[in-house]
Design an enzyme around this catalytic site. Sequence first.
Site, PDB file in Angstrom:
ATOM      1  N   GLY A 217      44.716 -12.292  11.160  1.00 24.44           N
ATOM      2  CA  GLY A 217      44.556 -11.052  10.420  1.00 24.44           C
ATOM      3  C   GLY A 217      45.528 -10.950   9.256  1.00 24.44           C
ATOM      4  CB  THR A 218      49.086 -11.899   8.910  1.00 22.07           C
ATOM      5  OG1 THR A 218      49.511 -11.074   9.992  1.00 22.07           O
ATOM      6  CG2 THR A 218      50.146 -11.892   7.816  1.00 22.07           C
TER       7      THR A 218
ATOM      8  CB  CYS B 137      55.610  -5.920  12.886  1.00 23.39           C
ATOM      9  SG  CYS B 137      53.920  -6.461  13.076  1.00 23.39           S
TER      10      CYS B 137
ATOM     11  CG  ASN C   5      48.782  -1.433  13.943  1.00 24.25           C
ATOM     12  OD1 ASN C   5      48.417  -0.997  12.848  1.00 24.25           O
ATOM     13  ND2 ASN C   5      50.017  -1.829  14.159  1.00 24.25           N
TER      14      ASN C   5
HETATM   15  C1  LIG Z   1      47.558  -7.374  14.603  1.00 21.87           C
HETATM   16  C2  LIG Z   1      47.178  -6.765  13.299  1.00 21.87           C
HETATM   17  C3  LIG Z   1      47.212  -7.505  12.110  1.00 21.87           C
HETATM   18  C4  LIG Z   1      47.724  -8.918  12.049  1.00 21.87           C
HETATM   19  O1  LIG Z   1      46.820  -9.835  12.637  1.00 21.87           O
HETATM   20  P1  LIG Z   1      47.383 -11.264  13.128  1.00 21.87           P
HETATM   21  O2  LIG Z   1      46.156 -12.003  13.542  1.00 21.87           O
HETATM   22  O3  LIG Z   1      48.312 -10.981  14.257  1.00 21.87           O
HETATM   23  O4  LIG Z   1      48.053 -11.900  11.963  1.00 21.87           O
HETATM   24  C5  LIG Z   1      46.812  -6.882  10.948  1.00 21.87           C
HETATM   25  N1  LIG Z   1      46.387  -5.606  10.947  1.00 21.87           N
HETATM   26  C6  LIG Z   1      46.335  -4.874  12.065  1.00 21.87           C
HETATM   27  C7  LIG Z   1      45.851  -3.463  12.004  1.00 21.87           C
HETATM   28  C8  LIG Z   1      46.723  -5.417  13.279  1.00 21.87           C
HETATM   29  O5  LIG Z   1      46.684  -4.666  14.389  1.00 21.87           O
END
Ligand SMILES: *Cc1c(COP(=O)(O)O)cnc(C)c1O
Length: 384
Positions: A73-74, A325, A151
């Site tokens: 996601g990052t 984080c 989140n």
């Molecule tokens: C966990 C999360 C991310 C990051 O995703 P990763 O796969 O851990 O890099 C980005 N945005 C939100 C809202 C998240 O909960």
Amino acid sequence: MNSARIYLDHNATTPLRPEALALMQRYFSEHFGNASSLHAFGHAARAGLEEARAHLAAALGCASAEIHFTSGGTEADNWALMGSAALRGPGRIVTTAIEHHAVLHTCRHLEGLGCEVCLVQPDRRGWVDPGAVEARLDEHTILVSVMHANNETGVLQPVAQIGQLARRRGIPFHVDAVQSFGKVPVQVDQLGADLVSVSAHKLNGPKGVGALYVRAGTRLAPWTHGGGHEGGLRAGTENIAGIAGFGKAAQLALEEQPERQPVLEALRNRLEAGILGAVDGVQVNGQGALRLSNTLNLSIEGVQSEALLLGLDLEGVAVSSGSACSAGGQEPSHVLLAMGLDRRLAAGSLRFSLGWGSTAAHIERVVDLLPGLVRRLRDLAGGA
Ligand SMILES: *Cc1c(COP(=O)(O)O)cnc(C)c1O
């Protein structure tokens, strides 16, 4: 996972489901080929890659060619923002103060490259008013980026309305749907999104895999340069095993969503009512807004969330304080501060996030444990 332990931190990450693991093992061993190779080994890997892509496309309601796999996601968030800024020139980016750091810190980086970043503040419930986003849109705006579900609080944002506002002005719209995907329907057309970030490990897939949906026709700079992988936009030999695990986890999460979410919601509501009934000086962050059914974020007066978290951990219960984080740091959550909580209440916040494997017995255990723990910590603080 040790069955005596209770895991209530599914918004941080989730256990890998066995069906995904079983499929991944085949791509680690038997079908180890490079998906770009022309021989049978390559074909087998390519088939796994494209099958996963089809699962993601079906889940998001888009074409397979619009799915681009990433390392998570990052990376998807970074790419959406930086790839837009690279092609559309420095300009205004309108986003919110409650985004994940993957968005906020990328925005900060882009500010250094000449972009102007507008952070829209949420209301006290942690909800972003579309009108407040609209007020910041101007002719220099190159991108709007708003998360689907927060989140920390689980609060669902009115992304469909915001998408319409952006579309009317011809501004591309990015949605970080990492936390909502698998929990509520995420359909790119319903969201009115041009770019959507998702991640495997938040829906019982493996870590280190995600995807960026890129609507056909959206201008986005390539993320990595090299071979022609991922439509020529993200070069690098694909993580086939991880991607296959993602496809399987997404497929199953979507299938199970209608039956699983009401069960989680009932458990979450029991946890919420149980704690509110037994501990005074507790507020539910995000109350009054539409929230993900698995998430409960509380502020508890007179305690430090780290102390509570460690106390629960000693009893085998895993929860989160603030955002994962900033774990280890004493900085209160930027999300709760943006919602107007004072630092003291923000520093006494706990997040419970339920998921696959959560049971009524887990919830009752927490409802039994927490009041005594809070009392002891308050006594200690009072006696000091
Ligand atoms: C966990 C999360 C991310 C990051 O995703 P990763 O796969 O851990 O890099 C980005 N945005 C939100 C809202 C998240 O909960």
